[in-house]
Design a protein around this motif. Structure first.
Motif, PDB file in Angstrom:
ATOM      1  N   GLN A 145      42.436  54.704  35.763  1.00 14.66           N
ATOM      2  CA  GLN A 145      42.518  53.303  35.340  1.00 14.66           C
ATOM      3  C   GLN A 145      43.817  52.958  34.620  1.00 14.66           C
ATOM      4  OE1 GLN A 145      38.970  52.500  33.035  1.00 14.66           O
ATOM      5  NE2 GLN A 145      37.612  53.254  34.650  1.00 14.66           N
ATOM      6  N   HIS A 146      44.415  53.952  33.943  1.00  9.61           N
ATOM      7  CA  HIS A 146      45.561  53.627  33.083  1.00  9.61           C
ATOM      8  C   HIS A 146      46.843  54.401  33.412  1.00  9.61           C
ATOM      9  CE1 HIS A 146      42.891  51.270  30.554  1.00  9.61           C
ATOM     10  NE2 HIS A 146      42.062  52.299  30.503  1.00  9.61           N
ATOM     11  N   VAL A 147      46.749  55.409  34.256  1.00 12.02           N
ATOM     12  CA  VAL A 147      47.947  56.169  34.630  1.00 12.02           C
ATOM     13  C   VAL A 147      48.379  55.841  36.052  1.00 12.02           C
ATOM     14  CG1 VAL A 147      48.946  58.459  34.982  1.00 12.02           C
ATOM     15  CG2 VAL A 147      47.432  58.050  33.026  1.00 12.02           C
ATOM     16  N   MET A 148      47.472  56.005  36.997  1.00 12.28           N
ATOM     17  CA  MET A 148      47.850  55.834  38.407  1.00 12.28           C
ATOM     18  C   MET A 148      48.346  54.423  38.747  1.00 12.28           C
ATOM     19  SD  MET A 148      47.791  58.797  39.462  1.00 12.28           S
ATOM     20  CE  MET A 148      48.341  58.332  41.116  1.00 12.28           C
ATOM     21  N   PRO A 149      47.787  53.357  38.164  1.00 11.38           N
ATOM     22  CA  PRO A 149      48.303  52.011  38.514  1.00 11.38           C
ATOM     23  C   PRO A 149      49.774  51.812  38.164  1.00 11.38           C
ATOM     24  CG  PRO A 149      46.144  51.844  37.477  1.00 11.38           C
ATOM     25  CD  PRO A 149      46.587  53.269  37.307  1.00 11.38           C
ATOM     26  N   TYR A 150      50.316  52.639  37.276  1.00 12.34           N
ATOM     27  CA  TYR A 150      51.704  52.465  36.840  1.00 12.34           C
ATOM     28  C   TYR A 150      52.645  53.505  37.429  1.00 12.34           C
ATOM     29  CZ  TYR A 150      49.354  49.415  33.564  1.00 12.34           C
ATOM     30  OH  TYR A 150      48.579  48.420  33.027  1.00 12.34           O
ATOM     31  N   MET A 151      52.122  54.367  38.299  1.00 13.25           N
ATOM     32  CA  MET A 151      52.963  55.373  38.926  1.00 13.25           C
ATOM     33  C   MET A 151      53.719  54.774  40.110  1.00 13.25           C
ATOM     34  SD  MET A 151      52.371  57.868  36.966  1.00 13.25           S
ATOM     35  CE  MET A 151      53.399  59.020  37.838  1.00 13.25           C
ATOM     36  N   ASP A 152      54.902  55.279  40.364  1.00  8.66           N
ATOM     37  CA  ASP A 152      55.680  54.876  41.536  1.00  8.66           C
ATOM     38  C   ASP A 152      54.984  55.444  42.766  1.00  8.66           C
ATOM     39  OD1 ASP A 152      57.473  54.333  43.526  1.00  8.66           O
ATOM     40  OD2 ASP A 152      59.102  55.554  42.703  1.00  8.66           O
ATOM     41  N   GLU A 153      54.408  54.574  43.602  1.00  7.85           N
ATOM     42  CA  GLU A 153      53.623  55.076  44.726  1.00  7.85           C
ATOM     43  C   GLU A 153      54.477  55.790  45.769  1.00  7.85           C
ATOM     44  OE1 GLU A 153      53.225  51.339  47.821  1.00  7.85           O
ATOM     45  OE2 GLU A 153      51.516  51.798  46.525  1.00  7.85           O
ATOM     46  N   LYS A 154      55.791  55.599  45.709  1.00  6.22           N
ATOM     47  CA  LYS A 154      56.661  56.343  46.623  1.00  6.22           C
ATOM     48  C   LYS A 154      56.721  57.825  46.258  1.00  6.22           C
ATOM     49  CE  LYS A 154      59.838  52.588  47.879  1.00  6.22           C
ATOM     50  NZ  LYS A 154      61.259  52.143  47.843  1.00  6.22           N
ATOM     51  N   ASN A 155      56.471  58.127  45.000  1.00  7.88           N
ATOM     52  CA  ASN A 155      56.503  59.527  44.546  1.00  7.88           C
ATOM     53  C   ASN A 155      55.145  60.171  44.812  1.00  7.88           C
ATOM     54  OD1 ASN A 155      56.948  61.978  43.320  1.00  7.88           O
ATOM     55  ND2 ASN A 155      57.856  61.114  41.470  1.00  7.88           N
ATOM     56  N   VAL A 156      54.876  60.383  46.094  1.00  3.67           N
ATOM     57  CA  VAL A 156      53.567  60.891  46.504  1.00  3.67           C
ATOM     58  C   VAL A 156      53.335  62.300  45.969  1.00  3.67           C
ATOM     59  CG1 VAL A 156      52.062  61.356  48.472  1.00  3.67           C
ATOM     60  CG2 VAL A 156      53.650  59.451  48.570  1.00  3.67           C
ATOM     61  N   HIS A 157      54.398  63.076  45.854  1.00  3.16           N
ATOM     62  CA  HIS A 157      54.254  64.439  45.330  1.00  3.16           C
ATOM     63  C   HIS A 157      53.712  64.409  43.903  1.00  3.16           C
ATOM     64  CE1 HIS A 157      55.146  68.718  44.780  1.00  3.16           C
ATOM     65  NE2 HIS A 157      55.625  68.381  43.585  1.00  3.16           N
ATOM     66  N   ASN A 158      54.281  63.539  43.074  1.00  2.00           N
ATOM     67  CA  ASN A 158      53.813  63.423  41.694  1.00  2.00           C
ATOM     68  C   ASN A 158      52.364  62.931  41.646  1.00  2.00           C
ATOM     69  OD1 ASN A 158      54.462  63.587  38.838  1.00  2.00           O
ATOM     70  ND2 ASN A 158      54.318  61.364  38.812  1.00  2.00           N
ATOM     71  N   SER A 159      52.051  61.955  42.490  1.00  2.00           N
ATOM     72  CA  SER A 159      50.680  61.437  42.534  1.00  2.00           C
ATOM     73  C   SER A 159      49.706  62.523  42.934  1.00  2.00           C
ATOM     74  CB  SER A 159      50.589  60.270  43.522  1.00  2.00           C
ATOM     75  OG  SER A 159      51.369  59.175  43.083  1.00  2.00           O
ATOM     76  N   PHE A 160      50.111  63.346  43.894  1.00  2.00           N
ATOM     77  CA  PHE A 160      49.253  64.444  44.328  1.00  2.00           C
ATOM     78  C   PHE A 160      48.979  65.399  43.168  1.00  2.00           C
ATOM     79  CE2 PHE A 160      48.068  68.447  46.156  1.00  2.00           C
ATOM     80  CZ  PHE A 160      47.369  68.139  47.323  1.00  2.00           C
ATOM     81  N   MET A 161      50.012  65.760  42.434  1.00  2.49           N
ATOM     82  CA  MET A 161      49.851  66.697  41.312  1.00  2.49           C
ATOM     83  C   MET A 161      48.884  66.153  40.265  1.00  2.49           C
ATOM     84  SD  MET A 161      51.995  69.411  41.700  1.00  2.49           S
ATOM     85  CE  MET A 161      52.492  69.979  40.076  1.00  2.49           C
ATOM     86  N   ILE A 162      48.857  64.843  40.101  1.00  2.00           N
ATOM     87  CA  ILE A 162      47.977  64.225  39.102  1.00  2.00           C
ATOM     88  C   ILE A 162      46.548  64.102  39.625  1.00  2.00           C
ATOM     89  CG2 ILE A 162      47.533  62.124  37.757  1.00  2.00           C
ATOM     90  CD1 ILE A 162      50.585  61.590  37.899  1.00  2.00           C
TER      91      ILE A 162
END
Length: 220
Positions: free
Chosen positions: A31-48
């Protein structure tokens, strides 16, 4: 990079039996981290996000896990990189999606998905289940190694066949391949640090595969 620790923190709380803190951390990330992540950085999103999938699955919230993966990994990847694009964890995507689909639809298989027979044949191909050692180790340290995922895919495909009383030759092949993958997964992951969360669940998969193997031994 600090955000990448949130998912692992949630796993640690779950392993310690701190369910309330686990839920709070999981919800905070979504709710509070993923909405503010750069969605182009899929690698970082995956790690989270990847560690959270296995918490949700373990709690029986498989559809939610599938939704999280689709929203934060698959859709952004396809949108920004598309066919021919690549990412370190991309070789895991399809097996994660199939595992979550199999765990969600344990009854009638939806018409919109690949026919179950095609998935069985795909799973039994010689190259299916072959994974890069580094990819397997890094994914294991995030909650579930690639080999462990493949082992459970074999298990769930075999269980569908056993429930519906289908001929046992292909069922045995799925179980035998799953046993080999689960054994290899545990052999590797038990030597690594930070893989304990996934090891516990792969041990459960191995136990079910072993039981299925014994049951099939009495059949036909």
């Amino acid at each position: 990079h600090a955000a990448q620790t949130y998912g692992l923190t949630a796993q640690w709380y779950m392993a310690m039996g701190e369910e309330r803190k686990c839920t709070q951390t999981l919800e905070y990330v979504l709710q509070h981290v993923m909405p503010y992540m750069d969605e182009k950085n899929v690698h970082n999103s995956f790690m989270i996000v990847y560690p959270l999938l296995w918490i949700l699955k373990q709690r029986g919230q498989v559809q939610e896990a599938r939704k999280v993966f689709e929203q934060h990994i698959r859709v952004p990847f396809d949108k920004h990189y598309g066919q021919g694009g690549t990412s370190f964890f991309m070789p895991l995507y399809r097996s994660v999606e199939i595992l979550l689909d199999l765990a969600t639809f344990d009854g009638e298989w939806p018409k919109g998905l690949n026919p179950i027979e095609e998935l069985e044949d795909w799973a039994l191909k010689q190259e299916s289940g072959r994974v890069d050692d580094t990819l397997d180790t890094m994914s294991a340290q995030l909650g579930r190694g690639a080999l462990g995922i493949w082992a459970e895919v074999m298990l769930l495909l075999a269980k569908r066949r056993m429930w519906s009383g289908q001929e046992v030759t292909k069922t045995r092949a799925l179980v035998d391949k799953g046993l080999g993958l689960a054994d290899l997964s545990l052999e590797k992951d038990r030597k690594e640090k930070g893989t304990e969360f996934g090891v516990v669940h792969v041990e459960e998969v191995l136990e079910e595969l072993t039981e299925a193997h014994l049951n099939l031994g009495w059949c036909c």
